[in-house]
Design a protein around this motif. Structure first.
Motif, PDB file in Angstrom:
ATOM      1  N   GLU A  80     -20.388  10.354  -1.590  1.00  0.00           N
ATOM      2  CA  GLU A  80     -19.245  10.787  -0.791  1.00  0.00           C
ATOM      3  C   GLU A  80     -19.631  11.855   0.225  1.00  0.00           C
ATOM      4  OE1 GLU A  80     -16.304  12.007  -3.612  1.00  0.00           O
ATOM      5  OE2 GLU A  80     -15.324  10.040  -3.624  1.00  0.00           O
ATOM      6  N   SER A  81     -20.670  12.613  -0.073  1.00  0.00           N
ATOM      7  CA  SER A  81     -21.110  13.647   0.865  1.00  0.00           C
ATOM      8  C   SER A  81     -21.656  13.034   2.153  1.00  0.00           C
ATOM      9  CB  SER A  81     -22.188  14.530   0.219  1.00  0.00           C
ATOM     10  OG  SER A  81     -23.405  13.798   0.027  1.00  0.00           O
ATOM     11  N   LEU A  82     -21.979  11.737   2.106  1.00  0.00           N
ATOM     12  CA  LEU A  82     -22.469  11.054   3.300  1.00  0.00           C
ATOM     13  C   LEU A  82     -21.326  10.647   4.226  1.00  0.00           C
ATOM     14  CD1 LEU A  82     -25.091   8.689   1.607  1.00  0.00           C
ATOM     15  CD2 LEU A  82     -25.512  10.903   2.693  1.00  0.00           C
ATOM     16  N   LEU A  83     -20.087  10.741   3.731  1.00  0.00           N
ATOM     17  CA  LEU A  83     -18.931  10.327   4.523  1.00  0.00           C
ATOM     18  C   LEU A  83     -18.551  11.445   5.492  1.00  0.00           C
ATOM     19  CD1 LEU A  83     -16.821   8.659   1.701  1.00  0.00           C
ATOM     20  CD2 LEU A  83     -18.301   7.545   3.367  1.00  0.00           C
ATOM     21  N   SER A  84     -19.350  11.607   6.519  1.00  0.00           N
ATOM     22  CA  SER A  84     -19.139  12.693   7.470  1.00  0.00           C
ATOM     23  C   SER A  84     -18.886  12.172   8.879  1.00  0.00           C
ATOM     24  CB  SER A  84     -20.361  13.622   7.488  1.00  0.00           C
ATOM     25  OG  SER A  84     -21.544  12.886   7.790  1.00  0.00           O
ATOM     26  N   GLY A  85     -18.641  10.870   8.999  1.00  0.00           N
ATOM     27  CA  GLY A  85     -18.364  10.306  10.309  1.00  0.00           C
ATOM     28  C   GLY A  85     -17.036  10.784  10.848  1.00  0.00           C
ATOM     29  N   GLU A  86     -16.834  10.609  12.139  1.00  0.00           N
ATOM     30  CA  GLU A  86     -15.644  11.131  12.808  1.00  0.00           C
ATOM     31  C   GLU A  86     -14.350  10.620  12.189  1.00  0.00           C
ATOM     32  OE1 GLU A  86     -13.645  10.942  17.273  1.00  0.00           O
ATOM     33  OE2 GLU A  86     -15.813  10.758  17.032  1.00  0.00           O
ATOM     34  N   ALA A  87     -14.333   9.375  11.741  1.00  0.00           N
ATOM     35  CA  ALA A  87     -13.098   8.784  11.212  1.00  0.00           C
ATOM     36  C   ALA A  87     -13.215   8.415   9.741  1.00  0.00           C
ATOM     37  CB  ALA A  87     -12.722   7.552  12.034  1.00  0.00           C
ATOM     38  N   ASP A  88     -14.275   8.848   9.069  1.00  0.00           N
ATOM     39  CA  ASP A  88     -14.508   8.415   7.691  1.00  0.00           C
ATOM     40  C   ASP A  88     -13.353   8.756   6.753  1.00  0.00           C
ATOM     41  OD1 ASP A  88     -16.879   7.296   8.379  1.00  0.00           O
ATOM     42  OD2 ASP A  88     -18.163   8.756   7.385  1.00  0.00           O
ATOM     43  N   SER A  89     -12.658   9.850   7.000  1.00  0.00           N
ATOM     44  CA  SER A  89     -11.580  10.268   6.101  1.00  0.00           C
ATOM     45  C   SER A  89     -10.280   9.514   6.350  1.00  0.00           C
ATOM     46  CB  SER A  89     -11.332  11.767   6.240  1.00  0.00           C
ATOM     47  OG  SER A  89     -10.900  12.078   7.557  1.00  0.00           O
ATOM     48  N   ASN A  90     -10.242   8.704   7.412  1.00  0.00           N
ATOM     49  CA  ASN A  90      -9.005   8.014   7.781  1.00  0.00           C
ATOM     50  C   ASN A  90      -8.688   6.833   6.863  1.00  0.00           C
ATOM     51  OD1 ASN A  90      -9.540   9.696   9.995  1.00  0.00           O
ATOM     52  ND2 ASN A  90      -8.562   8.293  11.426  1.00  0.00           N
ATOM     53  N   ASP A  91      -7.417   6.428   6.864  1.00  0.00           N
ATOM     54  CA  ASP A  91      -7.040   5.138   6.300  1.00  0.00           C
ATOM     55  C   ASP A  91      -7.653   4.063   7.183  1.00  0.00           C
ATOM     56  OD1 ASP A  91      -5.464   6.673   4.605  1.00  0.00           O
ATOM     57  OD2 ASP A  91      -3.664   6.419   5.847  1.00  0.00           O
ATOM     58  N   CYS A  92      -7.571   2.809   6.777  1.00  0.00           N
ATOM     59  CA  CYS A  92      -8.194   1.775   7.597  1.00  0.00           C
ATOM     60  C   CYS A  92      -7.450   0.448   7.503  1.00  0.00           C
ATOM     61  CB  CYS A  92      -9.662   1.569   7.207  1.00  0.00           C
ATOM     62  SG  CYS A  92      -9.903   0.738   5.617  1.00  0.00           S
ATOM     63  N   TYR A  93      -7.725  -0.408   8.473  1.00  0.00           N
ATOM     64  CA  TYR A  93      -7.309  -1.797   8.445  1.00  0.00           C
ATOM     65  C   TYR A  93      -8.526  -2.634   8.078  1.00  0.00           C
ATOM     66  CZ  TYR A  93      -3.324  -0.152  11.222  1.00  0.00           C
ATOM     67  OH  TYR A  93      -2.220   0.524  11.675  1.00  0.00           O
ATOM     68  N   LEU A  94      -8.326  -3.623   7.223  1.00  0.00           N
ATOM     69  CA  LEU A  94      -9.399  -4.544   6.858  1.00  0.00           C
ATOM     70  C   LEU A  94      -8.928  -5.961   7.158  1.00  0.00           C
ATOM     71  CD1 LEU A  94     -11.788  -4.494   3.857  1.00  0.00           C
ATOM     72  CD2 LEU A  94     -10.484  -6.580   4.303  1.00  0.00           C
ATOM     73  N   GLU A  95      -9.706  -6.675   7.939  1.00  0.00           N
ATOM     74  CA  GLU A  95      -9.343  -8.010   8.405  1.00  0.00           C
ATOM     75  C   GLU A  95     -10.351  -9.022   7.878  1.00  0.00           C
ATOM     76  OE1 GLU A  95      -9.752 -10.011  12.764  1.00  0.00           O
ATOM     77  OE2 GLU A  95      -8.545  -8.168  12.677  1.00  0.00           O
ATOM     78  N   VAL A  96      -9.852 -10.109   7.313  1.00  0.00           N
ATOM     79  CA  VAL A  96     -10.704 -11.181   6.803  1.00  0.00           C
ATOM     80  C   VAL A  96     -10.407 -12.455   7.585  1.00  0.00           C
ATOM     81  CG1 VAL A  96     -11.367 -12.558   4.798  1.00  0.00           C
ATOM     82  CG2 VAL A  96     -10.714 -10.167   4.503  1.00  0.00           C
ATOM     83  N   ASN A  97     -11.459 -13.137   8.049  1.00  0.00           N
ATOM     84  CA  ASN A  97     -11.304 -14.388   8.787  1.00  0.00           C
ATOM     85  C   ASN A  97     -12.184 -15.469   8.165  1.00  0.00           C
ATOM     86  OD1 ASN A  97      -9.650 -13.774  11.396  1.00  0.00           O
ATOM     87  ND2 ASN A  97     -11.095 -12.076  11.204  1.00  0.00           N
ATOM     88  N   ALA A  98     -11.606 -16.634   7.930  1.00  0.00           N
ATOM     89  CA  ALA A  98     -12.378 -17.759   7.397  1.00  0.00           C
ATOM     90  C   ALA A  98     -13.284 -18.327   8.471  1.00  0.00           C
ATOM     91  CB  ALA A  98     -11.432 -18.843   6.887  1.00  0.00           C
ATOM     92  N   GLY A  99     -14.489 -18.736   8.075  1.00  0.00           N
ATOM     93  CA  GLY A  99     -15.390 -19.384   9.004  1.00  0.00           C
ATOM     94  C   GLY A  99     -15.096 -20.864   9.101  1.00  0.00           C
TER      95      GLY A  99
END
Length: 342
Positions: A80-99
């Motif tokens: 978790e200490s590696l999570l230092s990116g600008e938006a790492d603490s944000n909620d997120c959207y996850l999108e899945v698409n079938a091939g």
């Protein structure tokens, strides 16, 4: 794009202040967690020493088990200490698409969506379905969920890419082995402290009927919204509300998030490698393979982490893959920064 939270003159702005308060609370929680972990380790070691002196093997065994659990927690906190990116603490959207591959790929996409939903639930995150397009016979063509919780984007961003499944097809009467592909795309939820300028003339807005459960309403009104940002080709959709206006507002928020994530990709050299891996949903571009037959193995092709329990993986046990990918990503970013400095 302008991050107002970085401007000291605007710290009194309510949105920026709220963001800073969340960051402060998160840091305080992390420090408290490490201190509590250290205290628990010291107490458990003392318990082991006392039990050994008294020859109480049962207590020794119990305490050693507790130490192993603490070691796992320490490992997770280190990651978790590696999570230092600008938006790492944000909620997120996850999108899945079938091939390509019809029902096979669509069923695989739904399996992946369930895997991430289960992972999120196991970690106490909230999952909200934003949009889903059902397959003709089974599975889904595509779906987008919002994952809400601490460091949601930081953890899930490592899952972006193409995922490959090899199994005996449940849809094939001849029980032949099939290979299917699905892609995963992850982008952070942005708040009002980050300004994204979007020209309305660059947008194409389409309305359509919502799919899936929803009663008679979904068959009568075109409340679902799809927005295409023409210059970038980014497409987002939302069908969570009966109101077309509210769906449009939510879709605009998702579009801003996608555009912000695109900017983050540009800034991070390691993230650019992830983007390149998503050029096609097929052979040669996958980040992970899930083999269910003729043997059982899940292998991450970026880190070479392997697991022989695909059932557990597909039920959400993906922490080891995420931790390894995150460590590799941070390492690549630091190496790139060091090379540029030289």
């Amino acid at each position: 794009m302008n991050n107002r939270a970085e401007d000291p003159d605007l710290w009194n702005d309510s949105d920026a202040a709220q963001k800073l308060m969340r960051e402060r609370t998160m840091l305080a929680s992390q420090i408290e967690g490490v201190q509590r972990l250290e205290a628990d380790v010291n107490d458990t070691i003392e318990l082991v020493e006392l039990a050994e002196m008294e020859g109480d093997e049962a207590v020794v065994a119990e305490a050693l088990g507790a130490l192993r659990a603490l070691a796992e927690e320490a490992k997770r906190r280190e990651t978790e200490s590696l999570l230092s990116g600008e938006a790492d603490s944000n909620d997120c959207y996850l999108e899945v698409n079938a091939g390509a591959g019809g029902t096979e790929a669509q069923d695989w996409a739904e399996m992946l969506l369930r895997m991430y939903t289960r992972w999120a639930e196991q970690h106490g995150y909230k999952v909200t379905m934003m949009e889903s397009s059902e397959g003709e016979q089974a599975g889904i063509k595509s779906a987008t969920i919002q994952v809400t919780g601490p460091n949601a984007y930081g953890w899930l961003k490592t899952e972006a890419g193409v995922h490959r499944l090899v199994r005996i097809s449940p849809f094939d009467a001849a029980a032949r082995r099939q290979t299917s592909f699905a892609s995963v795309w992850v982008y952070p939820v942005v708040d009002d402290s980050i300004e994204i300028e979007i020209n309305e003339a660059d947008l194409r807005v389409d309305t359509f009927r919502a799919s899936g459960a929803g009663g008679q309403h979904v068959n009568k009104t075109e409340s679902a919204i799809r927005i295409t940002h023409i210059p970038t080709g980014i497409v987002v959709a939302c069908q969570t509300d009966r109101s077309q206006h509210r769906n449009r507002a939510t879709a605009m928020t998702m579009l801003k998030a996608r555009m912000y994530e695109q900017e983050l990709q540009r800034r991070e050299a390691a993230a650019a490698q992830t983007e390149a891996s998503k050029t096609d949903i097929g052979w040669g571009h996958q980040i992970r393979s899930y083999v269910l037959a003729p043997y059982q193995l899940v292998k991450d092709l970026r880190t070479n982490v392997e697991k022989t329990n695909p059932d557990a993986i597909l039920d959400g046990d993906i922490d080891d893959f995420m931790a390894a990918a995150l460590a590799a990503r941070v390492g690549a970013t630091r190496s790139e920064a060091s090379a540029q400095a030289q």
